[in-house]
Write an enzyme that holds these catalytic residues in place. Structure first.
Site, PDB file in Angstrom:
ATOM      1  N   TYR A   1     -23.977 -55.245   8.808  1.00 39.52           N
ATOM      2  CA  TYR A   1     -23.388 -56.481   8.271  1.00 39.52           C
ATOM      3  C   TYR A   1     -21.922 -56.299   7.885  1.00 39.52           C
ATOM      4  O   TYR A   1     -21.307 -57.212   7.362  1.00 39.52           O
ATOM      5  CB  TYR A   1     -24.176 -56.954   7.043  1.00 39.52           C
ATOM      6  CG  TYR A   1     -25.545 -57.464   7.389  1.00 39.52           C
ATOM      7  CD1 TYR A   1     -26.519 -56.592   7.853  1.00 39.52           C
ATOM      8  CD2 TYR A   1     -25.867 -58.804   7.258  1.00 39.52           C
ATOM      9  CE1 TYR A   1     -27.778 -57.043   8.184  1.00 39.52           C
ATOM     10  CE2 TYR A   1     -27.124 -59.269   7.589  1.00 39.52           C
ATOM     11  CZ  TYR A   1     -28.068 -58.377   8.044  1.00 39.52           C
ATOM     12  OH  TYR A   1     -29.320 -58.829   8.373  1.00 39.52           O
TER      13      TYR A   1
ATOM     14  N   LYS B   1     -34.485 -45.259   8.705  1.00 33.20           N
ATOM     15  CA  LYS B   1     -34.919 -44.801  10.031  1.00 33.20           C
ATOM     16  C   LYS B   1     -34.124 -43.529  10.323  1.00 33.20           C
ATOM     17  O   LYS B   1     -33.383 -43.422  11.312  1.00 33.20           O
ATOM     18  CB  LYS B   1     -34.640 -45.920  11.061  1.00 33.20           C
ATOM     19  CG  LYS B   1     -35.172 -45.670  12.440  1.00 33.20           C
ATOM     20  CD  LYS B   1     -36.640 -46.015  12.599  1.00 33.20           C
ATOM     21  CE  LYS B   1     -37.126 -45.614  13.979  1.00 33.20           C
ATOM     22  NZ  LYS B   1     -38.575 -45.826  14.149  1.00 33.20           N
TER      23      LYS B   1
ATOM     24  N   ASP C   1     -40.461 -48.767  10.240  1.00 34.58           N
ATOM     25  CA  ASP C   1     -41.573 -49.337  11.027  1.00 34.58           C
ATOM     26  C   ASP C   1     -42.904 -49.100  10.321  1.00 34.58           C
ATOM     27  O   ASP C   1     -43.721 -50.020  10.184  1.00 34.58           O
ATOM     28  CB  ASP C   1     -41.582 -48.807  12.472  1.00 34.58           C
ATOM     29  CG  ASP C   1     -41.160 -47.347  12.589  1.00 34.58           C
ATOM     30  OD1 ASP C   1     -40.769 -46.753  11.573  1.00 34.58           O
ATOM     31  OD2 ASP C   1     -41.231 -46.798  13.697  1.00 34.58           O
TER      32      ASP C   1
ATOM     33  N   ASP D   1     -32.883 -57.083   4.634  1.00 35.22           N
ATOM     34  CA  ASP D   1     -32.903 -58.480   5.062  1.00 35.22           C
ATOM     35  C   ASP D   1     -34.244 -58.814   5.721  1.00 35.22           C
ATOM     36  O   ASP D   1     -34.913 -59.795   5.386  1.00 35.22           O
ATOM     37  CB  ASP D   1     -31.748 -58.708   6.052  1.00 35.22           C
ATOM     38  CG  ASP D   1     -31.463 -60.180   6.279  1.00 35.22           C
ATOM     39  OD1 ASP D   1     -32.075 -61.017   5.589  1.00 35.22           O
ATOM     40  OD2 ASP D   1     -30.625 -60.494   7.142  1.00 35.22           O
TER      41      ASP D   1
END
Ligand code: NAD
Length: 362
Positions: free
Chosen positions: A125, A191, A224, A248
C-alpha cells in the site's frame, strides 16, 4: 460539561446516511460534540476539483479526532485512494479492527472477540508502482535483470517495502493494546517462508518485541494457514498483528465471521491523532436508499468514545446496539435471514431504535 471538537467526514456512497444515523446516536449518549463537517471523496471532487481538499487535513490536525464515512476509490483509473492518502498524511500507522460476535447476528460462530492490528502505511500500500511499458518500469526491469532476476519486460510492478521501524512500531502497538485491554495473546501473521526479507523482517522484529512482554503469549502464523484456522476455530485468537495487505484481507474475513461488514468497526491511529471509520466501503449501489446498516459506523463511534475516555457513554451505546441486534425487530437487510428480508428496516430506523433502547436504560 465538556464539548468535544470532532472532525466529521460524511464520505460518499452510503457514507452520508450512515454518518447522520451515527451522529444521532452519539448525541443521544448525552456527550456534547461540536462537529466540524468537512467533505472528501467523489462528491468533494465535483465541488472542489480534488477528492481530498486541504481543509479536511487542517481540521483533523486541529481536532486530533475524526469520524469518517466510507469513500469510493475508482478501480484502475481516476484519483488514488483518499483513505490511503489520509493515513499517510496524518501518520495513522495503525488500523485497529475489533471483531466481536453479538447475539442475533447471522453467523455460525459464537464467542468471537478478537482484534486485528493492521500496519497501515507500508507494504504493497506504499503506493510505489510502475506501469507496464513506462520508462521507469523498463529502467527498473533492466536494473533487476542486471541483478540476475528473471523478469518479463511486459510486467507492471508494485513494490512491497516493510521496515524494521514500521514493524517494531505496529507490533509494540499490538502488545500495548493487549496489555491495556487485559488480552492474553498476540499472533503475528506473515508469509516469511516466501518473502524472506520483507515478511521475514516483520516476523523477526515481532519475535524481538515480544520478549519485552513476557506476561502476554506470542505466536506466529503463515497467512494461508491463518485464514484456514480463523474459519475453523476463530475463538483461539485474541490480538492479531499483520502487515498491511494481510490485515486488510483478514479484517474482511473476520467481519464475515461475526455477521458481516455491517457490524465491523475500525480506527486508524497515529501519535496523538485518530480517525474512526467502519471497515466497509461506500457500497455505491445502496447510495441514498436508506438501506445500509449503520452499526459498523456506530461501533466505530463507540471506539471513538473510548478513545476520548467517555467509557460510560461507550458502554451504554454498545449495549443498546447489541440489544437492538438481539431483539431483531429493527435491523437492516444484511442481518436478516433470506426468508425474513421483507421485515428489514432502514438506516434511520436503526438509529431511532438504538436511541429508544438507550433512553429506556437510563
Ligand atoms: P463495500 O464494503 O462497499 O461493499 C461490499 C459488500 O458489502 C457489498 O455487497 C455492500 O453492499 C455490502 N455492504 C457494505 N457496507 C454495508 C453496510 N453498511 N450495510 C449493508 N451492506 C453493506 O466494498 P466494495 O464494493 O469493494 O467497495 C466499494 C467502494 O468503497 C470502493 O470504491 C472501495 O475502494 C471503497 N472502500 C472504501 C473504504 C473506506 O472508505 N475506508 C473501505 C473499503 C472500500
Amino acid at each position: 460539561m465538556k464539548t468535544y471538537e470532532i472532525t466529521l467526514i460524511p464520505g460518499d456512497g452510503i457514507g452520508p446516511e450512515l454518518t447522520e444515523a451515527t451522529r444521532r446516536v452519539l448525541e443521544a449518549t448525552g456527550i456534547n460534540f461540536h462537529w466540524d463537517i468537512v467533505h472528501a471523496g467523489t462528491d468533494a471532487m465535483v465541488e472542489y476539483g480534488t477528492p481530498l481538499p486541504s481543509n479536511v487535513l487542517v481540521s483533523i490536525r486541529k481536532n486530533k479526532v475524526a469520524l469518517k464515512g466510507p469513500i469510493t476509490t475508482p478501480v484502475g483509473s481516476g484519483f488514488r485512494s483518499v483513505n490511503v492518502a489520509l493515513r499517510k498524511e496524518l501518520g495513522l500507522y495503525c488500523c485497529l479492527r475489533p471483531c466481536k460476535s453479538y447475539n442475533g447476528t447471522p453467523t455460525l460462530y459464537k464467542d468471537i472477540d478478537l482484534t486485528i492490528v493492521r500496519e497501515n502505511m507500508e507494504d504493497l500500500y506504499a503506493g510505489i508502482e510502475y506501469e507496464k511499458d513506462s520508462p521507469n518500469a523498463q529502467k527498473l526491469i533492466s536494473f533487476l535483470e542486471g541483478l540476475g532476476a528473471g523478469i518479463r519486460h511486459d510486467s507492471g510492478i508494485s513494490i512491497k517495502p516493510i521496515s524494521e521501524y514500521g514493524s517494531q512500531r505496529i507490533v509494540k502497538f499490538a502488545f500495548e493494546y493487549a496489555r491495556s485491554n487485559k488480552r492474553k495473546k498476540v499472533t503475528a501473521v506473515h508469509k516469511a517462508n516466501i518473502m524472506k526479507f520483507s515478511d521475514g523482517l516483520f516476523l523477526a522484529t515481532a519475535r524481538e518485541v515480544a520478549k519485552s512482554y513476557p506476561e502476554i503469549d506470542f505466536e506466529d502464523r503463515i497467512v494461508d494457514n491463518m485464514s484456514m484456522q480463523l474459519v475453523k476455530k476463530p475463538q483461539q485468537f485474541d490480538v492479531i498483528v499483520c502487515p498491511n495487505l494481510y490485515g486488510d484481507i483478514l479484517s474482511d474475513l473476520c467481519a464475515g465471521l461475526v455477521g458481516g461488514l455491517g457490524v465491523a468497526p475500525g480506527a486508524n491511529i497515529g501519535d496523538g491523532i485518530a480517525l474512526f471509520e467502519p471497515t466497509h466501503g461506500s457500497a455505491p449501489k445502496y447510495k441514498g436508499m436508506n438501506k445500509a446498516n449503520p452499526m459498523a459506523m456506530m461501533l466505530s463511534g463507540v471506539m471513538m468514545l473510548r478513545y476520548i475516555n467517555e467509557h460510560n457513554a461507550a458502554d451504554r451505546l454498545e449495549t443498546a446496539i447489541a440489544s437492538v441486534i438481539a431483539d431483531g425487530s429493527s435491523i437492516t437487510y444484511d442481518l436478516k435471514p433470506e426468508n425474513e428480508q421483507g421485515s428489514a428496516v432502514g438506516t434511520s430506523h436503526v438509529a431511532t431504535a438504538i436511541i429508544a433502547k438507550m433512553n429506556k436504560a437510563n
